[in-house]
Design a protein around this motif. Sequence first.
Motif, mmCIF file in Angstrom:
data_model
loop_
_atom_site.group_PDB
_atom_site.id
_atom_site.type_symbol
_atom_site.label_atom_id
_atom_site.label_comp_id
_atom_site.label_asym_id
_atom_site.label_seq_id
_atom_site.Cartn_x
_atom_site.Cartn_y
_atom_site.Cartn_z
ATOM 1 N N GLN A 33 0.839 -1.200 0.000
ATOM 2 C CA GLN A 33 0.000 0.000 0.000
ATOM 3 C C GLN A 33 0.869 1.243 0.000
ATOM 4 O O GLN A 33 1.962 1.244 0.563
ATOM 5 C CB GLN A 33 -0.898 0.005 1.233
ATOM 6 N N TYR A 35 0.679 5.407 0.986
ATOM 7 C CA TYR A 35 -0.054 6.422 1.730
ATOM 8 C C TYR A 35 0.623 7.775 1.522
ATOM 9 O O TYR A 35 1.833 7.856 1.286
ATOM 10 C CB TYR A 35 -0.036 6.124 3.240
ATOM 11 N N GLY A 42 -3.210 12.220 9.833
ATOM 12 C CA GLY A 42 -2.793 10.836 9.694
ATOM 13 C C GLY A 42 -2.596 10.466 8.241
ATOM 14 O O GLY A 42 -3.022 11.189 7.334
ATOM 15 N N PRO A 43 -1.933 9.336 7.965
ATOM 16 C CA PRO A 43 -1.749 8.888 6.595
ATOM 17 C C PRO A 43 -3.087 8.592 5.917
ATOM 18 O O PRO A 43 -4.023 8.121 6.563
ATOM 19 C CB PRO A 43 -0.923 7.605 6.744
ATOM 20 N N LEU A 45 -4.706 6.504 2.579
ATOM 21 C CA LEU A 45 -4.393 5.489 1.579
ATOM 22 C C LEU A 45 -4.570 6.041 0.171
ATOM 23 O O LEU A 45 -5.596 6.630 -0.161
ATOM 24 C CB LEU A 45 -5.301 4.274 1.766
ATOM 25 N N ALA A 95 -5.367 -8.919 5.023
ATOM 26 C CA ALA A 95 -6.328 -7.822 5.033
ATOM 27 C C ALA A 95 -6.840 -7.622 6.451
ATOM 28 O O ALA A 95 -7.161 -8.568 7.147
ATOM 29 C CB ALA A 95 -7.476 -8.130 4.085
ATOM 30 N N GLY A 96 -6.925 -6.370 6.876
ATOM 31 C CA GLY A 96 -7.426 -6.055 8.204
ATOM 32 C C GLY A 96 -6.408 -6.238 9.299
ATOM 33 O O GLY A 96 -6.754 -6.150 10.466
ATOM 34 N N LEU A 99 -0.183 -2.930 10.014
ATOM 35 C CA LEU A 99 0.658 -2.486 8.918
ATOM 36 C C LEU A 99 2.096 -2.301 9.378
ATOM 37 O O LEU A 99 2.349 -1.838 10.492
ATOM 38 C CB LEU A 99 0.145 -1.154 8.360
ATOM 39 N N ALA B 31 -12.314 -3.112 13.768
ATOM 40 C CA ALA B 31 -10.878 -3.173 14.065
ATOM 41 C C ALA B 31 -10.360 -1.797 14.444
ATOM 42 O O ALA B 31 -10.769 -0.778 13.868
ATOM 43 C CB ALA B 31 -10.103 -3.710 12.864
ATOM 44 N N TYR B 33 -6.550 0.189 15.664
ATOM 45 C CA TYR B 33 -5.093 0.056 15.723
ATOM 46 C C TYR B 33 -4.495 1.297 16.375
ATOM 47 O O TYR B 33 -4.970 2.408 16.165
ATOM 48 C CB TYR B 33 -4.503 -0.042 14.310
ATOM 49 N N GLN B 50 -9.506 -6.441 17.362
ATOM 50 C CA GLN B 50 -10.427 -6.904 16.314
ATOM 51 C C GLN B 50 -11.609 -7.560 16.993
ATOM 52 O O GLN B 50 -11.490 -8.661 17.549
ATOM 53 C CB GLN B 50 -9.732 -7.872 15.360
ATOM 54 N N SER B 95 -10.843 0.238 11.028
ATOM 55 C CA SER B 95 -11.208 -0.348 9.737
ATOM 56 C C SER B 95 -12.367 -1.317 9.938
ATOM 57 O O SER B 95 -12.606 -1.802 11.048
ATOM 58 C CB SER B 95 -10.010 -1.077 9.119
ATOM 59 N N ALA B 97 -13.842 -5.122 9.301
ATOM 60 C CA ALA B 97 -13.118 -6.376 9.553
ATOM 61 C C ALA B 97 -12.091 -6.647 8.459
ATOM 62 O O ALA B 97 -10.971 -7.068 8.722
ATOM 63 C CB ALA B 97 -14.104 -7.534 9.662
ATOM 64 N N VAL B 98 -12.466 -6.365 7.218
ATOM 65 C CA VAL B 98 -11.543 -6.499 6.099
ATOM 66 C C VAL B 98 -11.626 -5.210 5.300
ATOM 67 O O VAL B 98 -12.700 -4.856 4.816
ATOM 68 C CB VAL B 98 -11.926 -7.681 5.186
ATOM 69 N N GLY B 99 -10.519 -4.501 5.182
ATOM 70 C CA GLY B 99 -10.593 -3.269 4.404
ATOM 71 C C GLY B 99 -9.605 -2.225 4.837
ATOM 72 O O GLY B 99 -8.763 -2.450 5.711
ATOM 73 N N GLU B 100 -9.725 -1.077 4.235
ATOM 74 C CA GLU B 100 -8.799 0.040 4.421
ATOM 75 C C GLU B 100 -8.807 0.554 5.846
ATOM 76 O O GLU B 100 -9.868 0.655 6.485
ATOM 77 C CB GLU B 100 -9.205 1.167 3.471
ATOM 78 N N GLN B 101 -7.629 0.915 6.335
ATOM 79 C CA GLN B 101 -7.508 1.558 7.634
ATOM 80 C C GLN B 101 -7.624 3.071 7.454
ATOM 81 O O GLN B 101 -6.982 3.652 6.576
ATOM 82 C CB GLN B 101 -6.160 1.224 8.277
ATOM 83 N N PHE B 103 -7.041 6.645 9.352
ATOM 84 C CA PHE B 103 -6.263 7.175 10.462
ATOM 85 C C PHE B 103 -6.866 8.454 11.022
ATOM 86 O O PHE B 103 -7.427 9.267 10.283
ATOM 87 C CB PHE B 103 -4.828 7.473 10.007
#
Lengths: 111, 112
Positions: A33, A35, A42-43, A45, A95-96, A99, B31, B33, B50, B95, B97-101, B103
């Motif tokens: 990815q 960013y 924040g970053p 995507l 995924a998920g 990072l 999720a 982080y 998660q 995010s 469960a599955v996908g882009e974070q 921030f």
Amino acid sequence: TQLLEQSPQFLSIQEGENLTVYCNSSSVFSSLQWYRQEPGEGPVLLVTVVTGGEVKKLKRLTFQFGDARKDSSLHITAAQPGDTGLYLCARSKAAGNKLTFGGGTRVLVKP
Amino acid sequence: GAGVSQSPSNKVTEKGKDVELRCDPISGHTALYWYRQSLGQGLEFLIYFQGNSAPDKSGLPSDRFSAERTGGSVSTLTIQRTQQEDSAVYLCASSPAVGEQYFGPGTRLTVT
């Protein structure tokens, strides 16, 4: 030790010039990815590349994923001052998941 | 809809004091982080929640660091007995469960 090495660390160019930043690793990744982070934020995507040899375009930004899926590049054509920021590459195990980021390339586009 | 929010935006504390940093994730994101961004170390993973699963704490640098997520939503990162090397920007992301974070803007912590 950075699993992802980014180069250069800093790049200063004039508006209208082109630039390329690189992200390299000794490991194979399933996806990578990119960013962009602006000061105080924040970053965000930009793109995810998955397939070896893949090329993705986002307006003036072109992203490539190496055939061996160990390296990637980001090329900006005719850079604008709005492109100024910290560009980060990152990978996740799945995924998920968490990072792991490269050290980043700080880009300054002067008007 | 609102994005990820963090508070405070800036925190200055004296060495040895405890601090709490708050993260409000995007509604519905399962999720969450925490990352830390410093000049010397770049952007590093700290901890990951998660759903109802046990958190992944593998990135926490010492036992002075802890985090909790109440009710599957808001999270608090606590640093006890702060040290000068804890000075950094602490970033939260959420995010599906599955996908882009996505921030948040981060909390800039300065330990004097």
